[in-house]
Design a protein around this motif. Sequence first.
Motif, short mmCIF file in Angstrom:
data_model
loop_
_atom_site.label_atom_id
_atom_site.label_comp_id
_atom_site.label_asym_id
_atom_site.label_seq_id
_atom_site.Cartn_x
_atom_site.Cartn_y
_atom_site.Cartn_z
N LEU A 72 0.85 -1.21 0.00
CA LEU A 72 0.00 0.00 0.00
C LEU A 72 0.87 1.25 0.00
CD1 LEU A 72 -2.87 -0.80 2.56
CD2 LEU A 72 -3.14 -0.24 0.14
N LEU A 73 1.85 1.26 0.88
CA LEU A 73 2.70 2.45 1.02
C LEU A 73 3.57 2.67 -0.21
CD1 LEU A 73 3.67 2.07 4.78
CD2 LEU A 73 2.34 3.91 3.77
N LEU A 124 2.54 2.37 -3.20
CA LEU A 124 1.71 2.78 -4.34
C LEU A 124 1.98 4.23 -4.72
CD1 LEU A 124 -1.85 1.29 -3.74
CD2 LEU A 124 -0.26 0.73 -5.56
N ARG A 125 2.88 4.42 -5.62
CA ARG A 125 3.18 5.76 -6.13
C ARG A 125 3.80 5.64 -7.51
NH1 ARG A 125 5.69 5.74 -1.60
NH2 ARG A 125 5.25 7.86 -0.93
N VAL A 126 3.59 6.69 -8.26
CA VAL A 126 4.15 6.72 -9.61
C VAL A 126 5.59 7.21 -9.52
CG1 VAL A 126 3.97 7.79 -11.86
CG2 VAL A 126 1.90 7.19 -10.61
N CYS A 171 1.88 5.01 -14.33
CA CYS A 171 0.58 5.35 -13.81
C CYS A 171 -0.39 4.19 -13.95
CB CYS A 171 0.06 6.53 -14.63
SG CYS A 171 -0.71 7.78 -13.63
N VAL A 182 0.23 1.52 -11.37
CA VAL A 182 -0.21 1.97 -10.05
C VAL A 182 -1.73 1.92 -9.96
CG1 VAL A 182 -0.36 3.97 -8.51
CG2 VAL A 182 1.81 3.41 -9.61
N ARG A 183 -2.38 2.39 -11.01
CA ARG A 183 -3.85 2.40 -10.99
C ARG A 183 -4.40 1.00 -10.85
NH1 ARG A 183 -5.52 3.56 -15.78
NH2 ARG A 183 -6.58 1.53 -15.72
N ALA A 213 -3.86 -0.21 -7.34
CA ALA A 213 -4.75 0.52 -6.43
C ALA A 213 -6.17 -0.03 -6.53
CB ALA A 213 -4.73 2.00 -6.75
N LEU A 219 -7.22 5.60 -1.66
CA LEU A 219 -6.99 4.84 -2.89
C LEU A 219 -7.71 5.49 -4.07
CD1 LEU A 219 -7.28 1.18 -1.55
CD2 LEU A 219 -5.31 2.13 -2.71
N LEU A 242 -5.79 8.42 -5.21
CA LEU A 242 -4.62 7.98 -5.96
C LEU A 242 -5.00 7.63 -7.38
CD1 LEU A 242 -1.65 6.98 -4.75
CD2 LEU A 242 -2.53 4.80 -5.54
N ILE A 243 -6.11 6.90 -7.51
CA ILE A 243 -6.56 6.49 -8.84
C ILE A 243 -6.97 7.71 -9.66
CG2 ILE A 243 -8.40 5.26 -10.05
CD1 ILE A 243 -8.30 3.22 -7.66
N CYS A 282 -4.03 9.66 -10.81
CA CYS A 282 -3.42 8.91 -11.88
C CYS A 282 -4.13 9.20 -13.20
CB CYS A 282 -3.54 7.42 -11.57
SG CYS A 282 -1.94 6.63 -11.42
N PRO A 300 1.56 12.52 -12.10
CA PRO A 300 2.28 11.53 -11.30
C PRO A 300 2.53 12.06 -9.89
CG PRO A 300 3.38 11.95 -13.40
CD PRO A 300 2.38 13.02 -13.21
N GLU A 301 2.56 11.15 -8.97
CA GLU A 301 2.61 11.55 -7.57
C GLU A 301 4.00 11.48 -6.98
OE1 GLU A 301 -0.13 12.85 -6.71
OE2 GLU A 301 -0.62 12.22 -8.72
N CYS A 342 2.59 9.85 -0.73
CA CYS A 342 1.58 8.85 -0.51
C CYS A 342 0.35 9.47 0.14
CB CYS A 342 2.20 7.83 0.44
SG CYS A 342 1.10 6.59 1.00
N PHE A 391 -1.97 8.06 1.80
CA PHE A 391 -2.45 7.39 3.00
C PHE A 391 -2.14 8.16 4.26
CE2 PHE A 391 -1.70 3.92 0.01
CZ PHE A 391 -3.02 3.59 -0.17
#
Lengths: 142, 142
Positions: free
Chosen positions: A70-71, A73-75, A81, A84-85, A88, B109, B112-113, B116, B121-122, B125, B127
């Motif tokens: 979970l942590l 999850l980043r691009v 992307c 990641v999507r 997610a 989440l 994040l989606i 995306c 782009p991120e 996080c 969370f």
Amino acid sequence: MPSLLTIGRIAKLAEVNIETVRYYERRGLLPAPPRTVSSYRLYGDQSVARLRFIKQAQALGFTLEEIGELLALRVDAETSCDVVRQRAERKMADVAEKIRSLQAIQGALAELIAACALGGPEGECPFLASLEKQPIVKETEQ
Amino acid sequence: MPSLLTIGRIAKLAEVNIETVRYYERRGLLPAPPRTVSSYRLYGDQSVARLRFIKQAQALGFTLEEIGELLALRVDAETSCDVVRQRAERKMADVAEKIRSLQAIQGALAELIAACALGGPEGECPFLASLEKQPIVKETEQ
DNA sequence: ATACACCCTGTACTATACTACAGAGTCAAG
DNA sequence: CTTGACTCTGTAGTATAGTACAGGGTGTAT
């Protein structure tokens, strides 16, 4: 101005053991922080949030491995992307499922409380009925 | 007509290890079933539901001890309705809290989606921001 | 009547997630 | 300049929840 905190400080703030903080670092859940000349770890306050998130996710039945996913999850350079999507969305499905299960338990508890209010003492536990899930299991022998 | 099942049968139906079934019996989570003359355990099919409930509750972050408490929630000779209701209400609060936490993660989440999809782009996080909980911690020194 | 899949008890081993030292260095206050 | 609280690494111990035998009995199909 993000304050700098020693390991003892963030442990207290996040209400975890100091050793747990170091353990999470070893496990890769908490990034290795910068050090002082004497090798003392110095954390920013996002570390506290991260520790709290880990604790909370654990209480929801995620393993440390899943929490790491979970942590993560980043691009970034290695992760598009789209990837990641997709990840997610898979996690979203897990979470939605957990919520549904908890709602079923909530319903069972409500039922129990209601039955109690009516004064009708119970024999059987309402939880067992609360989870009509994959009841179809093929039997290969008689 | 509640069919009678051997331990291997219920283990397969509930998708758990045979040893796990015996372990739960030792732990008091599964009532000791009647035996055949040759000491074979014979289960009714509510046992399968019970095993499934235990597995499910575990995936939601309940310990076996807590699951035992949930399964013990019933009115009987030793336990008044009032006591059961009180306990059930406490469990309800736990469950509601878990649901809220999961919804926060769900929100993160979704964020994040969405980010995306926007192609942005991120770096950080989402969370960590998702759990603005007890942020007030008193510090006893400077 | 024997092979094979199943069950019994009891004990020991495993994985995950910590938690607790030991032995040594660091830092701030008096 | 020393005392006490803190930190370091490394290794070992613990709790929870299984999981895996060993050594033996059971049940039934051929």
